[in-house]
Design an enzyme around this catalytic site. Structure first.
Site, PDB file in Angstrom:
ATOM      1  N   HIS A   1       0.850  -1.197   0.000  1.00 37.23           N
ATOM      2  CA  HIS A   1       0.000   0.000   0.000  1.00 37.23           C
ATOM      3  C   HIS A   1       0.887   1.249   0.000  1.00 37.23           C
ATOM      4  O   HIS A   1       1.766   1.398   0.853  1.00 37.23           O
ATOM      5  CB  HIS A   1      -0.951   0.008   1.198  1.00 37.23           C
ATOM      6  N   ALA A   2       0.650   2.142  -0.942  1.00 39.28           N
ATOM      7  CA  ALA A   2       1.543   3.286  -1.143  1.00 39.28           C
ATOM      8  C   ALA A   2       1.635   4.160   0.107  1.00 39.28           C
ATOM      9  O   ALA A   2       0.631   4.420   0.769  1.00 39.28           O
ATOM     10  CB  ALA A   2       1.034   4.124  -2.312  1.00 39.28           C
TER      11      ALA A   2
ATOM     12  N   HIS B   1       0.189  11.937  -5.504  1.00 42.30           N
ATOM     13  CA  HIS B   1      -0.353  11.971  -4.138  1.00 42.30           C
ATOM     14  C   HIS B   1       0.779  11.784  -3.123  1.00 42.30           C
ATOM     15  O   HIS B   1       0.912  12.553  -2.160  1.00 42.30           O
ATOM     16  CB  HIS B   1      -1.413  10.866  -3.992  1.00 42.30           C
ATOM     17  N   GLU B   2       1.585  10.762  -3.338  1.00 40.19           N
ATOM     18  CA  GLU B   2       2.662  10.467  -2.376  1.00 40.19           C
ATOM     19  C   GLU B   2       3.692  11.582  -2.323  1.00 40.19           C
ATOM     20  O   GLU B   2       4.149  11.978  -1.255  1.00 40.19           O
ATOM     21  CB  GLU B   2       3.339   9.130  -2.718  1.00 40.19           C
TER      22      GLU B   2
ATOM     23  N   HIS C   1       2.859  14.370  -0.103  1.00 43.86           N
ATOM     24  CA  HIS C   1       3.244  14.168   1.301  1.00 43.86           C
ATOM     25  C   HIS C   1       4.706  14.574   1.504  1.00 43.86           C
ATOM     26  O   HIS C   1       5.047  15.278   2.451  1.00 43.86           O
ATOM     27  CB  HIS C   1       3.098  12.698   1.695  1.00 43.86           C
TER      28      HIS C   1
ATOM     29  N   GLU D   1      -3.352  14.801   2.870  1.00 45.92           N
ATOM     30  CA  GLU D   1      -3.838  13.938   1.798  1.00 45.92           C
ATOM     31  C   GLU D   1      -4.227  14.721   0.544  1.00 45.92           C
ATOM     32  O   GLU D   1      -4.372  14.139  -0.530  1.00 45.92           O
ATOM     33  CB  GLU D   1      -5.046  13.125   2.290  1.00 45.92           C
TER      34      GLU D   1
ATOM     35  N   HIS E   1      -6.689   0.418   5.590  1.00 47.43           N
ATOM     36  CA  HIS E   1      -6.637   1.345   6.727  1.00 47.43           C
ATOM     37  C   HIS E   1      -7.275   0.796   7.998  1.00 47.43           C
ATOM     38  O   HIS E   1      -7.051   1.331   9.075  1.00 47.43           O
ATOM     39  CB  HIS E   1      -7.291   2.668   6.321  1.00 47.43           C
TER      40      HIS E   1
ATOM     41  N   TYR F   1      -9.294  11.434   4.132  1.00 50.55           N
ATOM     42  CA  TYR F   1      -9.429  11.350   2.666  1.00 50.55           C
ATOM     43  C   TYR F   1     -10.720  12.004   2.202  1.00 50.55           C
ATOM     44  O   TYR F   1     -10.789  12.562   1.113  1.00 50.55           O
ATOM     45  CB  TYR F   1      -9.363   9.890   2.202  1.00 50.55           C
TER      46      TYR F   1
HETATM   47  O1  X8Z Z   1      -4.247   5.344   1.239  1.00 55.46           O
HETATM   48  C1  X8Z Z   1      -4.196   6.202   0.378  1.00 55.46           C
HETATM   49  C2  X8Z Z   1      -2.856   6.713  -0.128  1.00 55.46           C
HETATM   50  C3  X8Z Z   1      -1.822   6.707   0.925  1.00 55.46           C
HETATM   51  S1  X8Z Z   1      -2.086   7.897   2.157  1.00 55.46           S
HETATM   52  C4  X8Z Z   1      -2.381   5.842  -1.267  1.00 55.46           C
HETATM   53  N1  X8Z Z   1      -5.343   6.675  -0.177  1.00 55.46           N
HETATM   54  C5  X8Z Z   1      -6.655   6.187   0.221  1.00 55.46           C
HETATM   55  C6  X8Z Z   1      -6.869   4.748  -0.188  1.00 55.46           C
HETATM   56  O2  X8Z Z   1      -6.081   4.226  -0.991  1.00 55.46           O
HETATM   57  O3  X8Z Z   1      -7.839   4.142   0.272  1.00 55.46           O
HETATM   58  C7  X8Z Z   1      -5.432   7.725  -1.177  1.00 55.46           C
HETATM   59  C8  X8Z Z   1      -6.884   7.950  -1.428  1.00 55.46           C
HETATM   60  C9  X8Z Z   1      -7.647   7.081  -0.475  1.00 55.46           C
HETATM   61 ZN    ZN Z   2      -1.785   9.787   1.456  1.00 51.76          ZN
END
Ligand code: X8Z
Ligand code: ZN
Length: 614
Positions: A355-356, A385-386, A389, A413, A513, A523
């Site tokens: 997960h990024a 997105h990354e 950060h 975010e 998450h 988000y």
């Molecule tokens: O988790 C993330 C990022 C890392 S902070 C890739 N996002 C959420 C997800 O993937 O569920 C970005 C948008 C929503």
């Molecule tokens: Zn993020």
């Protein structure tokens, strides 16, 4: 590992936080036990306390971040144990700091000291009870849940062993109902074994939060927004109310198109959409089914995934491309160590957390990303997105450690996403990825693609924490975890489980998450904020195009304005940072609604005569 931004004691202490003068919390943590002590404390004591904590945090941060980095890049029992030990140490320190900070509740301190003290009190994401056995248990649960998710695979009926990345890629392009269903169900076989651990994590996290004076962990999470926890919940409802009419029309149109694709028997036109048909494992973004729902005659005629392939972009080229956007705004290039220390591709020979995420190891310049990049347009956006950060982390690094964070967690975010909104046809032509800019007659197609990702996400962004708040408060008990999850998915997204779920299903655990312990409202906020930031930056850049065609690429004025907000970190209530860029102190969905206004008109026209709603 718990945190996507800074995995350290400061992650634990500060990263999810926005400092604020939350009177309610101050009162509630000012227990009788410490009243005696508060009488003798002074602002001078606060100064010393804050300086000591700062020193201790910096050391703990680096140690914790390194352990977490190694674990996330190489998941084994040993690295999990080391990361858990470091996490325990950080969390225990964080709890100690929070308790000590509460002793200053009735002391006359300066405004700056009060802000720092509040940050210490509010921002642990997963506070441990004050009992070393329990804090060790909580840290181990966190590491174990992370490992279960990170190592998760599914072996198909045909015998192929698939990672989440493999399944994600297939779900983006498959239009085969049964194949999609198998993948959707397959990934959800990783989470039932998480459930007992998750239940225990909820118990321990709540006990930790209660020890700090909060009613439960959800209230603690909601206390990080320079308003009371209740006000925050109301604020989210208000913003969702603004966006819902647009979402409902998008949902109605997409459901009708999916009905044509798969048959109305499979996609009944008066019910929620089956969750496996939207091109994404969680139905959280729908851009991957653009081809299924594309408006006739308004297709912009290019696909970023195909263009990346046509121009032979490697994963690193994609990251360099995103970096270039930031440097075009006047930000310094990423340090050499970013390129040597980041993880860009999935290693073949070991388990990693794919997960990024973006990391700041030392609050100096050791910034990195960790991502198993796939060469798609979607991932090109995630890279922006990354990097958002990372550029934020660098912008606030000269703040005191307490303020080395975003103004509220939504800001963190939103920054990279704001930049990605400038990845328009004009920009793609400028960097040579496409040859011609589609004319205005194709705008509905462009807006549709964007709405499938951005508008579709919003109810998902809201419901994940609606679910957790109910779990933390005890309103939803373990027997009902899964039913409540689907109740919320149906209520907010209008999406349903495509098959009856087994009795042991724990579908929230199949979303990163939840086992990762990362709050999700951020988000939701980011999806509102990024359109306000984009609108403000476009205005600063002197843009005259319609807002969805505006790109701030190369505009140093916009870069400067953005940096002014970023470098504030969390030194002020978020409303002040918001004002610096947008002129407003309150979030508002008008920017996203304006952006999609032409599409909304078009959707309403398409939906005429349809029975919308779910
Ligand atoms: O988790 C993330 C990022 C890392 S902070 C890739 N996002 C959420 C997800 O993937 O569920 C970005 C948008 C929503
Ligand atoms: Zn993020």
């Amino acid at each position: 590992m718990k945190n996507l931004l800074k995995v350290s004691v400061i992650a634990a202490i500060v990263s999810a936080s926005l400092a604020g003068c939350n009177q309610e919390q101050q009162a509630s943590t000012n227990s009788a036990a410490n009243t005696q002590a508060t009488k003798t404390l002074t602002s001078k004591d606060a100064e010393k306390f804050l300086a000591d904590v700062e020193k201790e945090s910096v050391a703990l941060n680096l140690e914790g971040a390194r352990a977490a980095w190694i674990y996330a890049n190489f998941i084994t029992e040993d690295t999990a144990a080391l990361a858990a030990a470091a996490d325990q140490k950080s969390t225990e320190a964080g709890v100690r700091f929070a308790m000590e900070a509460a002793k200053f509740d009735s002391v006359d301190v300066t405004a700056d000291q009060r802000r720092k003290l509040n940050i210490l009190k509010q921002s642990l994401v997963m506070p441990a009870p004050q009992d070393s056995e329990k804090s060790a248990e909580l840290a181990k649960i966190g590491a174990d849940l992370g490992s279960m998710y990170g190592k998760g695979t599914y072996t198909t009926e045909a015998g192929d062993k698939l990672s989440l990345g493999d399944m994600t890629a297939k779900m983006a392009t498959s239009r085969n109902y049964d194949e999609l269903l198998e993948l959707w169900q397959g990934w959800r076989t990783v989470s039932p074994e998480m459930k007992p651990l998750y239940e225990r994590q909820v118990e321990l996290g709540n006990e930790g939060a209660q020890g700090l004076g909060y009613t439960d962990l959800g209230a603690m999470w909601r206390s990080n927004y320079d308003m009371t926890p209740d006000e925050f919940a109301t604020e989210l409802d208000r913003l969702w109310g603004q966006v819902k009419p647009l979402y409902d029309d998008l949902h109605c149109y997409v459901r009708a198109e999916l009905g044509e694709q798969y048959g109305n028997d499979k996609v009944p036109q008066d019910q929620p959409i089956p969750a496996h048909l939207l091109g994404n494992m969680w139905a959280q973004t729908w851009g991957n089914i653009y081809d299924v729902v594309a408006p006739e005659n308004a297709d912009p005629g290019y696909d970023v995934t195909k263009q990346l392939a046509a121009h032979n972009y490697s994963e690193i080229d994609m990251v360099k491309g995103a970096e270039k956007f930031f440097t075009s705004l006047g930000f310094d290039p990423l340090p050499e160590t970013f390129w040597t220390r980041s993880l860009f591709t999935k290693p073949a020979d070991r388990d990693v957390i794919c997960h990024a995420s973006a990391w700041d190891l030392d609050a100096k310049d050791d910034i990195r990303i960790k991502m198993c990049i796939q060469k798609t347009g979607e991932e090109f956006s995630v890279i922006h997105h990354e990097l958002g950060h990372n550029f934020y982390q660098r912008a606030y690094k000269n703040q005191p450690v307490y303020y080395q964070n975003s103004a509220n967690d939504g800001f963190h975010e939103a920054i990279g996403d704001t930049i990605a909104l400038s990845v328009t046809p004009k920009y793609l032509k400028e960097i040579g990825l496409i040859d011609t800019i589609p004319d205005e007659s194709k705008d509905i197609g462009l807006l549709m693609k964007m709405a499938l990702d951005k508008v579709a996400f919003i109810p998902f962004g809201l419901l994940v924490d609606q679910w957790r708040w109910k779990v933390f408060s005890g309103e939803v008990t373990p027997e009902n975890y899964n039913q409540e999850w689907w109740k919320l998915r149906e209520k907010y997204q209008g999406v349903s489980a495509p098959v009856d779920r087994p009795a042991d299903a724990f579908d929230p655990g199949a979303k990163y998450h939840v086992p990762g312990g990362v709050p999700y409202s951020r988000y939701f906020l980011a999806h509102i904020q990024q359109f306000e930031f984009h609108r403000a930056l476009c205005e600063i850049s002197g843009n005259t195009d319609p807002i969805h065609r505006c790109s701030i690429y190369n505009n140093k004025d916009a870069g400067k304005a953005l940096n002014t907000m970023l470098e504030m970190g969390s030194s002020q209530p978020w409303q002040q940072a918001y004002k610096v860029l947008t002129g407003n102190e309150q979030m508002d969905a008008s920017a996203i609604l304006d952006y999609f206004a032409p599409l909304h008109v078009w959707l309403k026209e398409q939906n005429k005569g349809r029975q919308c709603g779910f």
